[in-house]
Design an enzyme around this catalytic site. Structure first.
Site, PDB file in Angstrom:
ATOM      1  N   CYS A   5     -30.349  -4.423  28.443  1.00  0.00           N
ATOM      2  CA  CYS A   5     -31.990  -4.834  28.227  1.00  0.00           C
ATOM      3  C   CYS A   5     -32.756  -3.516  27.597  1.00  0.00           C
ATOM      4  O   CYS A   5     -33.409  -3.597  26.731  1.00  0.00           O
ATOM      5  CB  CYS A   5     -32.466  -5.494  29.562  1.00  0.00           C
ATOM      6  SG  CYS A   5     -34.143  -5.571  29.507  1.00  0.00           S
TER       7      CYS A   5
ATOM      8  N   HIS B  65     -63.098 -18.452  28.729  1.00  0.00           N
ATOM      9  CA  HIS B  65     -63.322 -18.692  27.229  1.00  0.00           C
ATOM     10  C   HIS B  65     -63.758 -17.628  26.394  1.00  0.00           C
ATOM     11  O   HIS B  65     -64.598 -16.643  27.302  1.00  0.00           O
ATOM     12  CB  HIS B  65     -64.466 -19.881  27.111  1.00  0.00           C
ATOM     13  CG  HIS B  65     -64.607 -20.100  25.702  1.00  0.00           C
ATOM     14  ND1 HIS B  65     -63.789 -21.003  24.884  1.00  0.00           N
ATOM     15  CD2 HIS B  65     -65.913 -19.935  24.971  1.00  0.00           C
ATOM     16  CE1 HIS B  65     -64.485 -21.139  23.842  1.00  0.00           C
ATOM     17  NE2 HIS B  65     -65.789 -20.457  23.883  1.00  0.00           N
TER      18      HIS B  65
HETATM   19  C1  LIG Z   1     -30.599  -7.970  21.212  1.00  0.00           C
HETATM   20  C2  LIG Z   1     -31.182  -8.402  22.624  1.00  0.00           C
HETATM   21  C3  LIG Z   1     -32.479  -8.482  22.912  1.00  0.00           C
HETATM   22  C4  LIG Z   1     -32.695  -9.082  24.357  1.00  0.00           C
HETATM   23  N1  LIG Z   1     -34.079  -9.526  24.597  1.00  0.00           N
HETATM   24  C5  LIG Z   1     -34.369 -10.090  25.655  1.00  0.00           C
HETATM   25  C6  LIG Z   1     -35.592 -10.370  26.056  1.00  0.00           C
HETATM   26  O1  LIG Z   1     -36.580  -9.640  25.666  1.00  0.00           O
HETATM   27  N2  LIG Z   1     -35.858 -10.645  27.286  1.00  0.00           N
HETATM   28  C7  LIG Z   1     -34.983 -10.901  28.271  1.00  0.00           C
HETATM   29  O2  LIG Z   1     -35.038 -11.339  29.240  1.00  0.00           O
HETATM   30  N3  LIG Z   1     -33.692 -10.657  28.058  1.00  0.00           N
HETATM   31  C8  LIG Z   1     -33.327 -10.314  26.831  1.00  0.00           C
HETATM   32  N4  LIG Z   1     -31.902 -10.130  26.440  1.00  0.00           N
HETATM   33  C9  LIG Z   1     -30.837 -10.137  27.370  1.00  0.00           C
HETATM   34  C10 LIG Z   1     -30.649  -9.012  28.428  1.00  0.00           C
HETATM   35  O3  LIG Z   1     -30.566  -7.768  27.791  1.00  0.00           O
HETATM   36  C11 LIG Z   1     -29.695  -9.347  29.557  1.00  0.00           C
HETATM   37  O4  LIG Z   1     -29.871 -10.862  29.983  1.00  0.00           O
HETATM   38  C12 LIG Z   1     -29.604  -8.326  30.544  1.00  0.00           C
HETATM   39  O5  LIG Z   1     -29.415  -7.050  30.030  1.00  0.00           O
HETATM   40  C13 LIG Z   1     -28.535  -8.914  31.465  1.00  0.00           C
HETATM   41  O6  LIG Z   1     -28.399  -7.863  32.570  1.00  0.00           O
HETATM   42  P1  LIG Z   1     -27.063  -7.609  33.373  1.00  0.00           P
HETATM   43  O7  LIG Z   1     -27.185  -6.705  34.232  1.00  0.00           O
HETATM   44  O8  LIG Z   1     -26.466  -8.960  33.321  1.00  0.00           O
HETATM   45  O9  LIG Z   1     -26.046  -6.821  32.218  1.00  0.00           O
HETATM   46  P2  LIG Z   1     -26.302  -5.568  31.242  1.00  0.00           P
HETATM   47  O10 LIG Z   1     -27.706  -5.100  31.066  1.00  0.00           O
HETATM   48  O11 LIG Z   1     -25.491  -5.673  30.157  1.00  0.00           O
HETATM   49  O12 LIG Z   1     -25.778  -4.308  32.259  1.00  0.00           O
HETATM   50  C14 LIG Z   1     -24.506  -4.254  32.622  1.00  0.00           C
HETATM   51  C15 LIG Z   1     -24.098  -2.750  32.763  1.00  0.00           C
HETATM   52  O13 LIG Z   1     -22.750  -2.757  33.264  1.00  0.00           O
HETATM   53  C16 LIG Z   1     -21.875  -1.569  32.625  1.00  0.00           C
HETATM   54  N5  LIG Z   1     -20.417  -2.074  32.899  1.00  0.00           N
HETATM   55  C17 LIG Z   1     -19.751  -2.765  32.184  1.00  0.00           C
HETATM   56  N6  LIG Z   1     -18.504  -2.581  32.474  1.00  0.00           N
HETATM   57  C18 LIG Z   1     -18.674  -1.555  33.370  1.00  0.00           C
HETATM   58  C19 LIG Z   1     -17.438  -0.873  34.099  1.00  0.00           C
HETATM   59  N7  LIG Z   1     -16.173  -1.190  33.962  1.00  0.00           N
HETATM   60  N8  LIG Z   1     -17.732   0.183  34.721  1.00  0.00           N
HETATM   61  C20 LIG Z   1     -19.084   0.620  35.075  1.00  0.00           C
HETATM   62  N9  LIG Z   1     -20.167   0.064  34.485  1.00  0.00           N
HETATM   63  C21 LIG Z   1     -19.892  -1.128  33.554  1.00  0.00           C
HETATM   64  C22 LIG Z   1     -22.557  -1.683  31.256  1.00  0.00           C
HETATM   65  O14 LIG Z   1     -22.415  -0.200  30.940  1.00  0.00           O
HETATM   66  C23 LIG Z   1     -23.998  -2.091  31.446  1.00  0.00           C
HETATM   67  O15 LIG Z   1     -24.775  -1.080  31.442  1.00  0.00           O
HETATM   68  C24 LIG Z   1     -31.688  -9.366  25.307  1.00  0.00           C
HETATM   69  C25 LIG Z   1     -30.350  -9.207  25.045  1.00  0.00           C
HETATM   70  C26 LIG Z   1     -30.250  -8.705  23.509  1.00  0.00           C
HETATM   71  C27 LIG Z   1     -28.561  -8.182  23.109  1.00  0.00           C
END
Ligand SMILES: Cc1cc2nc3c(=O)[nH]c(=O)nc-3n(C[C@H](O)[C@H](O)[C@H](O)COP(=O)(O)OP(=O)(O)OC[C@H]3O[C@@H](n4cnc5c(N)ncnc54)[C@H](O)[C@@H]3O)c2cc1C
Length: 459
Positions: free
Chosen positions: A46, A436
């Site tokens: 994100c 408004h």
């Molecule tokens: C182009 C784009 C635009 C987006 N726009 C929006 C938006 O406007 N609004 C919105 O709500 N969402 C948006 N999203 C979606 C949002 O980014 C994700 O839903 C959110 O980041 C998910 O969070 P998460 O914690 O599940 O995973 P992530 O944010 O992907 O975090 C997972 C973390 O785990 C770490 N990791 C993975 N494997 C390991 C390991 N083995 N050891 C240690 N660390 C590890 C990674 O490095 C990463 O930092 C967008 C996504 C993209 C790609």
């Protein structure tokens, strides 16, 4: 402290993105001991490759359009060009400041932040570079990656959002493969930056997860903006010669472009991390979790994009907080997935919550809908935007869906989510006074009309 005590925590979290860090912060607030393992940058997709940088690009895109459209408001402006180094400096500055703030936040709590790639090596242990972190509870939060299609290699001028966020030039012609949220947002940016854009979508309509009326209006608006799109058409292949890509469709059509952006969805990051070996049930890579976000293994939870459902940052935050509170024994209310607001930040913006008309019909049987045109909304006229707010209610019951399209409509999703989540009747909202002239007033007017007392509404 013994080495064992130093490596034992109430919660060990794998992944420091939206889901993981929100869980860490809330758990620390609740007095739990926490280790947060991150192999890349705290903040995850994100902050570094998703929500924040793309919205900065979309804002720069809006500025470009404003410069072009000054005449429409009687202001003499001219659009010269987009300087990508300037755009990137602005975008990176925004990300950098938030990153610094987040690092400070995590540091200020008593969270053990462990840098490195972790792996689940036992049902209560994450190993990072030989260090074993034992948790009474484990939270899996490893997020997602940009998918491609079989045989479609991401290289050179064929890229996903990950590379497209760091372009140092504006491509003259772009093909966007995928008309979902990420695809239409990038298409919108590229068009505003001056590219000729064609979206290819295999499904019959753009943003197919939204209410059908929203897709139709977006398609109308994109046509007006001269963003080309082909729906119901499948991609067949691409060749790359120097800086030119040639995209072939199953229909036999070919499109030459300077860049192919592959936006065909995001897959879970779970392979090779020991989840399945530990016995965690995984389905097509996604970790299955119940409504309390518990996996099938006691003490192992999953949050964020690895859990099937909406891949949104605020869902990750909410799930992370939920799990921390659950572990702390607070018994938080379960999250209603339909009650999570959804915003697509292209121009025009799309914002929605709850059920589409088709979903509501299937779930509730008899329903009523009302479309309020932004044509009757003063502020929308001032902004020169078109669109509507569509309400879906159970017959004689609460509002179960709000669907909005038009400039800045993302900002209206806050009230829409209160209406949905508090199961408001149209008459409940109709008695609230909306300021408004605001676009927010359009939400009020839509409810007035659905409650049988329309004000600035035709038909
Ligand atoms: C182009 C784009 C635009 C987006 N726009 C929006 C938006 O406007 N609004 C919105 O709500 N969402 C948006 N999203 C979606 C949002 O980014 C994700 O839903 C959110 O980041 C998910 O969070 P998460 O914690 O599940 O995973 P992530 O944010 O992907 O975090 C997972 C973390 O785990 C770490 N990791 C993975 N494997 C390991 C390991 N083995 N050891 C240690 N660390 C590890 C990674 O490095 C990463 O930092 C967008 C996504 C993209 C790609």
């Amino acid at each position: 402290m013994s080495a064992t005590a130093a490596n034992t925590f109430d919660i060990v979290i794998l992944g420091g993105g939206s889901g993981g860090y929100a869980c860490a912060l809330r758990a620390a607030e609740l007095g739990l001991s926490v280790a947060l393992v991150e192999k890349g940058k705290l903040g995850g997709t994100c902050l570094h490759q998703g929500c924040i940088p793309t919205k900065a690009l979309l804002h720069a895109a809006e500025i470009a359009d404003t410069a072009r459209e000054g005449q429409q408001f009687g202001v003499k402006t001219t659009f010269e060009s987009v300087d990508m180094s300037g755009v990137n400096a602005y975008k990176d500055g925004v990300v950098g400041r938030l990153y610094k703030g987040l690092q400070g936040l995590v540091k200020s709590k008593s969270i053990e932040y462990v840098e490195g790639a972790g792996r689940l090596v036992a049902t209560n242990t994450i190993e990072v570079a030989g260090r074993k972190l034992v948790g009474k509870n484990i939270v899996l939060a490893t997020g997602s990656y940009a998918k491609s299609l079989p045989g479609l290699d991401i290289t050179g001028r064929i890229m996903t959002s990950e590379q497209a966020l760091f372009l140092d030039f504006v491509p003259a012609r772009v093909v966007v493969l995928g008309g979902g949220v990420i695809g239409v947002e990038f298409a919108s940016v590229f068009k505003s930056f001056g590219s000729e854009v064609t979206i290819i979508e295999a499904l019959p309509r753009l943003v197919a997860a939204e209410d059908e009326a929203i897709s139709k209006q977006l398609e109308r608006s994109f046509r007006k903006r001269k963003i080309n799109f082909k729906t119901g058409v499948k991609f067949s292949g691409v060749t790359q010669t120097g800086d030119v890509v040639n995209v072939t469709l199953e229909s036999g059509d070919t499109i030459e472009a300077d860049l192919l952006l592959v936006a065909v969805g995001r897959g879970p990051v779970t392979a090779g991390l020991g989840y399945e070996e530990a016995g965690v049930t995984v389905d097509r890579g996604f970790v299955l979790a119940n409504e309390h976000l518990q996996t099938n293994i006691e003490g192992i939870y999953a949050v964020g994009d690895i859990v099937p459902g909406l891949q949104l940052a605020h869902r990750g935050f909410a799930q992370g907080i939920f799990v921390a509170e659950q572990i702390a024994g607070l018994n938080p209310p379960v999250i209603d997935e339909m009650g999570i607001p959804r915003v697509t930040y292209c121009d025009p913006e799309i914002a929605s919550i709850g059920y589409t008309e088709a979903q509501a019909k299937a779930k509730f049987g008899e329903i009523e809908t009302y479309d309020y045109s932004l044509g009757g909304n003063g502020k929308s006229q001032i902004l020169q935007t078109q669109g509507f707010i569509k309400l879906v209610r159970q017959k004689d019951g609460p509002v179960v869906g709000v669907h909005m399209i038009g400039a800045r409509m993302g900002e209206q999703v806050g009230e829409a989510q209160l209406i949905y989540n508090w199961e408001a009747l149209p008459s409940d909202v109709a008695q609230l006074i909306h300021a408004h002239p605001t676009q927010n007033e359009a939400l009020g007017e839509a409810h007035l009309a659905l409650a049988g007392k329309p004000l600035h509404a035709h038909g």
